[in-house]
Design a protein around this motif. Structure first.
Motif, PDB file in Angstrom:
ATOM      1  N   LEU A  49     -11.605 -28.884   3.808  1.00 15.35           N
ATOM      2  CA  LEU A  49     -12.216 -27.810   4.611  1.00 15.35           C
ATOM      3  C   LEU A  49     -11.227 -27.306   5.656  1.00 15.35           C
ATOM      4  N   ASN A  50     -10.516 -28.244   6.281  1.00 12.18           N
ATOM      5  CA  ASN A  50      -9.525 -27.846   7.275  1.00 12.18           C
ATOM      6  C   ASN A  50      -8.360 -27.102   6.623  1.00 12.18           C
ATOM      7  N   GLU A  51      -8.077 -27.475   5.360  1.00 14.94           N
ATOM      8  CA  GLU A  51      -7.018 -26.776   4.613  1.00 14.94           C
ATOM      9  C   GLU A  51      -7.448 -25.325   4.351  1.00 14.94           C
ATOM     10  N   GLN A  52      -8.724 -25.149   3.959  1.00 15.11           N
ATOM     11  CA  GLN A  52      -9.255 -23.783   3.766  1.00 15.11           C
ATOM     12  C   GLN A  52      -9.147 -22.993   5.059  1.00 15.11           C
TER      13      GLN A  52
ATOM     14  N   ASP B  66      -1.783 -24.272  13.134  1.00 14.36           N
ATOM     15  CA  ASP B  66      -2.838 -25.202  12.729  1.00 14.36           C
ATOM     16  C   ASP B  66      -2.880 -26.386  13.687  1.00 14.36           C
ATOM     17  N   ILE B  67      -4.055 -26.981  13.819  1.00  8.41           N
ATOM     18  CA  ILE B  67      -4.211 -28.251  14.539  1.00  8.41           C
ATOM     19  C   ILE B  67      -4.901 -29.209  13.582  1.00  8.41           C
ATOM     20  N   THR B  68      -4.284 -30.352  13.333  1.00  9.00           N
ATOM     21  CA  THR B  68      -4.880 -31.341  12.429  1.00  9.00           C
ATOM     22  C   THR B  68      -4.932 -32.690  13.143  1.00  9.00           C
TER      23      THR B  68
ATOM     24  N   GLY C 281     -13.120 -26.010  16.560  1.00 11.54           N
ATOM     25  CA  GLY C 281     -13.160 -24.907  15.599  1.00 11.54           C
ATOM     26  C   GLY C 281     -13.588 -23.627  16.296  1.00 11.54           C
ATOM     27  N   PHE C 282     -13.788 -22.572  15.517  1.00 10.73           N
ATOM     28  CA  PHE C 282     -14.135 -21.282  16.087  1.00 10.73           C
ATOM     29  C   PHE C 282     -15.314 -20.749  15.320  1.00 10.73           C
ATOM     30  N   PRO C 283     -16.395 -20.263  15.839  1.00 14.45           N
ATOM     31  CA  PRO C 283     -16.620 -20.253  17.283  1.00 14.45           C
ATOM     32  C   PRO C 283     -17.027 -21.633  17.803  1.00 14.45           C
ATOM     33  N   PHE C 284     -16.887 -21.851  19.095  1.00 12.52           N
ATOM     34  CA  PHE C 284     -17.225 -23.168  19.639  1.00 12.52           C
ATOM     35  C   PHE C 284     -18.712 -23.304  19.807  1.00 12.52           C
ATOM     36  N   PRO C 285     -19.253 -24.479  19.480  1.00 11.00           N
ATOM     37  CA  PRO C 285     -20.644 -24.733  19.852  1.00 11.00           C
ATOM     38  C   PRO C 285     -20.769 -24.541  21.362  1.00 11.00           C
ATOM     39  N   GLN C 286     -21.911 -24.050  21.795  1.00 10.92           N
ATOM     40  CA  GLN C 286     -22.203 -23.869  23.224  1.00 10.92           C
ATOM     41  C   GLN C 286     -21.341 -22.804  23.906  1.00 10.92           C
ATOM     42  N   ALA C 287     -20.234 -22.372  23.297  1.00 11.28           N
ATOM     43  CA  ALA C 287     -19.362 -21.434  23.991  1.00 11.28           C
ATOM     44  C   ALA C 287     -19.919 -20.020  23.848  1.00 11.28           C
TER      45      ALA C 287
ATOM     46  N   ALA D  58     -15.523 -15.892   7.009  1.00 11.92           N
ATOM     47  CA  ALA D  58     -15.125 -16.951   6.070  1.00 11.92           C
ATOM     48  C   ALA D  58     -14.929 -18.272   6.828  1.00 11.92           C
ATOM     49  N   LEU D  59     -14.345 -18.176   8.032  1.00 10.00           N
ATOM     50  CA  LEU D  59     -14.143 -19.387   8.853  1.00 10.00           C
ATOM     51  C   LEU D  59     -15.486 -19.999   9.230  1.00 10.00           C
ATOM     52  N   LYS D  60     -16.437 -19.125   9.568  1.00  5.75           N
ATOM     53  CA  LYS D  60     -17.760 -19.644   9.952  1.00  5.75           C
ATOM     54  C   LYS D  60     -18.393 -20.395   8.789  1.00  5.75           C
ATOM     55  N   LYS D  61     -18.162 -19.886   7.570  1.00  5.56           N
ATOM     56  CA  LYS D  61     -18.731 -20.551   6.390  1.00  5.56           C
ATOM     57  C   LYS D  61     -18.077 -21.922   6.190  1.00  5.56           C
TER      58      LYS D  61
END
Lengths: 275, 275
Positions: free
Chosen positions: A71-74, A150-152, B12-18, B38-41
């Motif tokens: 998922l992080n790769e995506q 990226d941040i991993t 991640g983006f968007p941040f929870p609570q942010a 796509a990131l949200k998914k």
């Protein structure tokens, strides 16, 4: 990640961190004091079990790392533009818990499509937007963080540790393509500190040395200082001192004992560990 | 128990609570907005994995309950005096991290051995000594808590919950031999609140009804109130109102929505969950 079950062991006797009540304890008859000693021995056994629990949770972290990885790769591929998502991969609203008309307005405000791949300054905005990191970012850090791709994270069991890796595109500021910070954990408490045990403890933190290009090191600044004594008394001399910068995050205190020169880095470190 | 690995997913983006940055988001070209969707998914998929992680940790809690049980049983037997520990079971110092001479002084202060079994008022002193509970204990609670013989916890997977049980010896105050409080957890987030997910959430708390003996209910008190209007205007009428008591701990708000009538119980509840 916070584990939600209250740890009733913490309510045992004596309490970790609690001041022993000398008056109460002193007054106890000797045969009762014996029983208190027996309780302490049971408590020590409980702490051993608790430590084993944390070992298992740490192993679970490692197991789940494999599930997060694709998922992080995506995420990385979308952010960097390595991959353009399909329509099916985009079929969620731009904002959750938001009225459609508000979202429509956001689309109306859109600038013209650019040829730029991915999402420009994604990680810069992540760090700027997160209250743990926003305060660490100085003006001179911003252009550098635009190269953050990226941040991993990765977990290690032996030695127990976790690592945060910041991945950078080739840039004019430093040679490193990855800047990492590793947190070494003590999961099994030492014999002499068992009663203070309150879960895994960060015992050491290491950060990568940043190989700055000449004149690009934003973590140092030159200050002119008037010499008080010596041959150069009264003369102004240039001295290099530490400057506020996000990149001090990679220069943590060498040990818990060492007095911390970087409050910011220490703050975020503790905040992240306790998160 | 706190899990020590920082949850990079939270970054991640968007941040929870942010608060979403509408300006930033609005300005994004439409083709970039697509990538954000796509990131949200991807983020939603990550949250599903994270929830699975918490399910496993909860199951681990249940597994370890079996390992803590015999130790807690030993503790109970020593505290209640069901069992007199052997010398081998007592061979640890009365206090850890303490100079021998200080411990010697504590032994000198000992009162004469009593015939009393176990450790008198052990759990009363545990609760008085723990900063989460000390403030809850009123003077009228103290004699009742001298009958508290054990505190145990149990974890349930379906439904996900944990329970704190307070065990009491036969006493003149109430009929219950056990007073328990159960915390029901939502480990898998609901579809519509996934982006707010930050680990298991206490969704409901139930407490046992205390069957007080006549006139022994310390959670209620009678107050005289002068009637403002009506036939009895000006007359003093007796009204029963809630009184401060440790035992309000077993009368939690029925739901998160319900306005909380007992700040103390709420404080300890949250403190214990977050512990």
């Amino acid at each position: 990640m916070a584990q939600e079950i209250p740890n009733i062991e913490d309510m045992g006797f004596p309490f970790p961190q609690a001041q022993p009540n000398f008056e109460l304890l002193g007054a106890l008859p000797k045969n009762v004091k014996r029983r208190v000693c027996a309780l302490k021995k049971v408590q020590l056994a409980s702490i051993d079990v608790e430590a084993k629990f944390y070992e298992r949770v740490h192993a679970l972290e490692l197991e789940f790392e494999a599930l997060f990885k694709p998922l992080n790769e995506q995420r990385k591929q979308i952010v960097t533009g390595e991959k353009e998502p399909t329509d099916a991969e985009c079929d969620v609203p731009l904002l959750h818990d938001t009225q459609p008309d508000v979202i429509d307005q956001l689309y109306e405000k859109s600038e013209a499509d650019s040829n730029e791949k991915g999402i420009k300054d994604f990680w810069l905005n992540v760090l700027k937007g997160h209250d743990l990191t926003s305060d660490l970012i100085q003006e001179h850090d911003t252009p550098i963080l635009t190269y953050l791709t990226d941040i991993t994270t990765s977990t290690s069991v032996d030695p127990a540790s976790f690592t945060i890796k910041f991945h950078f595109a080739e840039n004019p500021y430093f040679k490193n393509s990855v800047l990492q910070k590793e947190y070494f954990l003590e999961i099994i408490p030492q014999e002499d500190s068992k009663f203070d045990f309150d879960g895994p403890n960060v015992i050491r933190v290491t950060g990568d040395k940043i190989e700055w290009e000449d004149g690009k090191n934003v973590t140092k600044k030159a200050v002119k200082k008037k010499q008080k004594k010596g041959a150069n008394a009264g003369k102004f001399m240039t001295k290099t001192v530490k400057a506020d910068s996000f990149f001090n995050f990679f220069d943590p205190p060498k040990s818990a004992d060492e007095t911390n020169e970087d409050e910011d880095a220490e703050t975020i470190l503790i905040a992240m560990i306790r998160a």
